[in-house]
Design an enzyme around this catalytic site. Structure first.
Site, short mmCIF file in Angstrom:
data_model
loop_
_atom_site.label_atom_id
_atom_site.label_comp_id
_atom_site.label_asym_id
_atom_site.label_seq_id
_atom_site.Cartn_x
_atom_site.Cartn_y
_atom_site.Cartn_z
N ARG A 132 43.52 38.45 -131.31
CA ARG A 132 44.16 37.92 -130.10
C ARG A 132 43.63 36.51 -129.81
NH1 ARG A 132 42.13 42.62 -126.13
NH2 ARG A 132 39.98 42.72 -126.81
N GLU B 196 43.62 36.43 -122.40
CA GLU B 196 44.00 36.64 -123.80
C GLU B 196 45.51 36.87 -123.96
OE1 GLU B 196 39.96 39.01 -125.14
OE2 GLU B 196 41.49 40.07 -124.02
N ALA C 37 38.10 51.38 -113.27
CA ALA C 37 39.56 51.53 -113.30
C ALA C 37 40.07 52.35 -114.49
CB ALA C 37 40.20 50.14 -113.29
N GLN C 38 39.43 52.22 -115.64
CA GLN C 38 39.94 52.92 -116.83
C GLN C 38 39.55 54.40 -116.85
OE1 GLN C 38 41.78 50.82 -118.89
NE2 GLN C 38 41.16 49.21 -117.49
N ASP D 264 27.82 56.24 -113.44
CA ASP D 264 28.04 54.80 -113.24
C ASP D 264 26.81 54.25 -112.52
OD1 ASP D 264 30.86 52.86 -112.98
OD2 ASP D 264 29.09 52.24 -111.83
N THR E 182 32.04 50.47 -119.57
CA THR E 182 31.42 49.66 -118.52
C THR E 182 31.90 48.22 -118.65
OG1 THR E 182 29.50 49.05 -119.85
CG2 THR E 182 29.36 51.12 -118.63
N GLY F 298 34.02 49.45 -123.65
CA GLY F 298 33.73 48.28 -122.80
C GLY F 298 33.27 47.03 -123.53
N GLY F 299 32.74 47.16 -124.73
CA GLY F 299 32.32 45.97 -125.49
C GLY F 299 33.53 45.39 -126.19
N ASP F 300 34.10 44.33 -125.62
CA ASP F 300 35.37 43.83 -126.18
C ASP F 300 35.49 42.32 -126.09
OD1 ASP F 300 35.64 43.65 -123.45
OD2 ASP F 300 37.54 44.72 -123.31
N SER G 191 36.20 50.38 -130.11
CA SER G 191 37.51 49.94 -129.65
C SER G 191 37.43 48.60 -128.91
CB SER G 191 38.08 51.00 -128.69
OG SER G 191 39.17 50.47 -127.97
P1 NAD Z 1 35.84 48.19 -113.94
O1 NAD Z 1 35.16 46.94 -113.55
O2 NAD Z 1 36.89 48.75 -113.05
O3 NAD Z 1 34.75 49.34 -114.16
C1 NAD Z 1 33.57 49.15 -114.88
C2 NAD Z 1 32.49 50.07 -114.34
O4 NAD Z 1 31.31 49.92 -115.15
C3 NAD Z 1 32.06 49.72 -112.89
O5 NAD Z 1 32.25 50.84 -112.05
C4 NAD Z 1 30.60 49.32 -113.03
O6 NAD Z 1 29.80 49.69 -111.92
C5 NAD Z 1 30.20 50.08 -114.29
N1 NAD Z 1 28.99 49.58 -114.95
C6 NAD Z 1 28.63 48.29 -115.19
N2 NAD Z 1 27.42 48.27 -115.82
C7 NAD Z 1 27.04 49.56 -115.99
C8 NAD Z 1 25.90 50.18 -116.57
N3 NAD Z 1 24.91 49.47 -117.11
N4 NAD Z 1 25.83 51.54 -116.60
C9 NAD Z 1 26.84 52.28 -116.05
N5 NAD Z 1 27.94 51.76 -115.47
C10 NAD Z 1 28.03 50.40 -115.44
O7 NAD Z 1 36.43 47.92 -115.40
P2 NAD Z 1 37.54 48.75 -116.20
O8 NAD Z 1 38.90 48.21 -115.96
O9 NAD Z 1 37.32 50.22 -116.03
O10 NAD Z 1 37.16 48.33 -117.69
C11 NAD Z 1 35.94 48.80 -118.26
C12 NAD Z 1 35.68 48.03 -119.52
O11 NAD Z 1 36.63 48.38 -120.52
C13 NAD Z 1 35.76 46.51 -119.37
O12 NAD Z 1 34.66 45.94 -120.01
C14 NAD Z 1 37.06 46.14 -120.05
O13 NAD Z 1 37.02 44.84 -120.58
C15 NAD Z 1 37.13 47.20 -121.12
N6 NAD Z 1 38.48 47.52 -121.62
C16 NAD Z 1 38.62 47.75 -122.94
C17 NAD Z 1 39.85 48.11 -123.45
C18 NAD Z 1 40.00 48.44 -124.90
O14 NAD Z 1 41.13 48.56 -125.38
N7 NAD Z 1 38.92 48.60 -125.63
C19 NAD Z 1 40.97 48.17 -122.60
C20 NAD Z 1 40.79 47.95 -121.24
C21 NAD Z 1 39.53 47.63 -120.76
#
Ligand code: NAD
Length: 349
Positions: free
Chosen positions: A54, A65, A148-149, A170, A210, A234-236, A301
């Site tokens: 991307r 992106e 959110a996810q 969390d 996360t 979350g690592g992306d 992912s």
């Molecule tokens: P969000 O901000 O709504 O939620 C993230 C949560 O992680 C928060 O509640 C936060 O308090 C928690 N958090 C942060 N640090 C933490 C830790 N050390 N230990 C435990 N919890 C912790 O975000 P989201 O929309 O749910 O997205 C989550 C992640 O997924 C993001 O990093 C996003 O970029 C990634 N994501 C990846 C894909 C994919 O296809 N791989 C798709 C969508 C989102």
């Protein structure tokens, strides 16, 4: 009175409200299953797609992106952002919209919100991967990161993999309470945990989801026992990872599109000659997924354009014959295709 535009000028548009209506109408678990099947069938024809990592525009606080792909007949792209600091200002970390177009004419065929759709397609992809990689009969999942996810992930693993218990953690207890509240009555046993260590107790699947723009260590090496499946979401982004490097060295790693995952995934922590397996090769039977009960499998992912293409394709079919869209007057449609100016002039009234 200027002439009315022809049907070709209109593009179906699915708003957030219509997307929510559509998903309720079909049923969220049914949508997740349908999306998993659509994504799996597109992964089976992986080689027919145009693929590129991307196109990312980074800032100190986030990333914007564009994610394009085409199967030769249809072209799709998604616009998506990732801003972990947004939630503090009452904004979402991830928002998105996407477009599907006809390759033959280049005309758009669908414009849709994709914030909700991204959460659904990410969860469907995770569970679809776990169908091939997780230990057979897995019933309990640790869900670390309850933003959110998270509910979508939990429901997808229930609907697609048969998970019956989720153990939530969390860093922000309010997020865990929100997730538990939303999952009440959804047919899952929900356990709220106070530490990441507590959340992984008895879990055969560990999902990390996360958001933090740093090399975080959500899971340390000693937390991961033999035989588990890790679904690392979350690592992306470059410099944004969730797992201790030693976990990667003990795992069999499965990825979407290596040229993108090497930039954005957990594997950015490894030397580039490390062996990773493309998920589509497992799905087509070219290579094995889980081989034995002791193996640690890791789905690293990052989210790939083909998953969004599958989701766009699915929505385009699902809205047919429903009221869950409006027609947008989005394309200029002069009677004489070369008389764009004449059309403009006549519109003055
Ligand atoms: P969000 O901000 O709504 O939620 C993230 C949560 O992680 C928060 O509640 C936060 O308090 C928690 N958090 C942060 N640090 C933490 C830790 N050390 N230990 C435990 N919890 C912790 O975000 P989201 O929309 O749910 O997205 C989550 C992640 O997924 C993001 O990093 C996003 O970029 C990634 N994501 C990846 C894909 C994919 O296809 N791989 C798709 C969508 C989102």
């Amino acid at each position: 009175m200027p002439p009315l535009p022809s049907e070709l000028a209109f593009v179906p548009f699915v708003s957030v409200e219509h997307m929510m209506g559509l998903v309720h109408h079909i049923g969220v678990e049914e949508v997740l299953r349908n999306l998993a099947d659509a994504i799996e069938s597109d992964f089976k024809r992986w080689e027919t797609f145009d693929k590129t990592p991307r196109v990312a525009s980074h800032s100190d606080v986030g990333v914007i992106e564009l994610m394009p792909t085409s199967d030769g007949e249809m072209y799709g792209f998604k616009y998506v952002n990732g801003h972990p600091k947004n939630t503090k200002d009452g904004l979402q970390t991830v928002t998105a919209f996407g477009l599907l177009a006809d390759v033959d004419t280049g005309y758009p065929k669908l414009l849709t919100e994709m914030t909700l759709l991204t959460a659904l397609r990410t969860a469907a992809t995770s569970a679809m991967a776990a169908r091939h990689l997780a230990p057979k009969g897995a019933k309990t999942m640790a869900m670390i990161g309850n933003g959110a996810q998270s509910e979508f992930q939990c429901l997808a693993f229930k609907a697609i993999c048969g998970i019956d218990t989720v153990r939530l953690y969390d860093i922000d207890p309010a997020a865990t309470q929100k997730c538990a509240r939303n999952l009440a009555g959804q047919g899952l046993t929900v356990v709220q945990c106070k530490t990441a260590e507590e959340s992984i107790e008895g879990a055969q699947i560990i999902t990390t989801c996360t958001a933090d723009k740093q090399n975080a260590t959500i899971l340390t090496d000693n937390m991961v026992g033999a035989g588990v499946h890790i679904n690392a979401i979350g690592g992306d982004c470059p410099g944004k990872t969730e797992l201790a490097r030693d976990i990667l060295l003990r795992s069999d790693i499965f990825v979407e599109y290596p040229p993108q995952t090497w930039i954005e995934g957990e594997i950015q922590q490894l030397d580039q000659d490390h062996t990773v397996t493309e998920l589509w090769r497992v799905i087509t039977g070219q290579t094995e997924g889980r081989k034995d009960a002791k193996q640690i499998t890791l789905f690293d992912s990052v989210g790939f354009a083909i998953e969004d293409f599958s989701a766009l394709r699915y929505v385009s079919q699902a809205i047919e014959g429903t009221g869950f869209f409006i027609q947008l007057d989005m394309l200029a449609d002069p009677d004489d295709p070369r008389d764009l100016f004449g059309m403009f002039q006549r519109s003055k009234g």
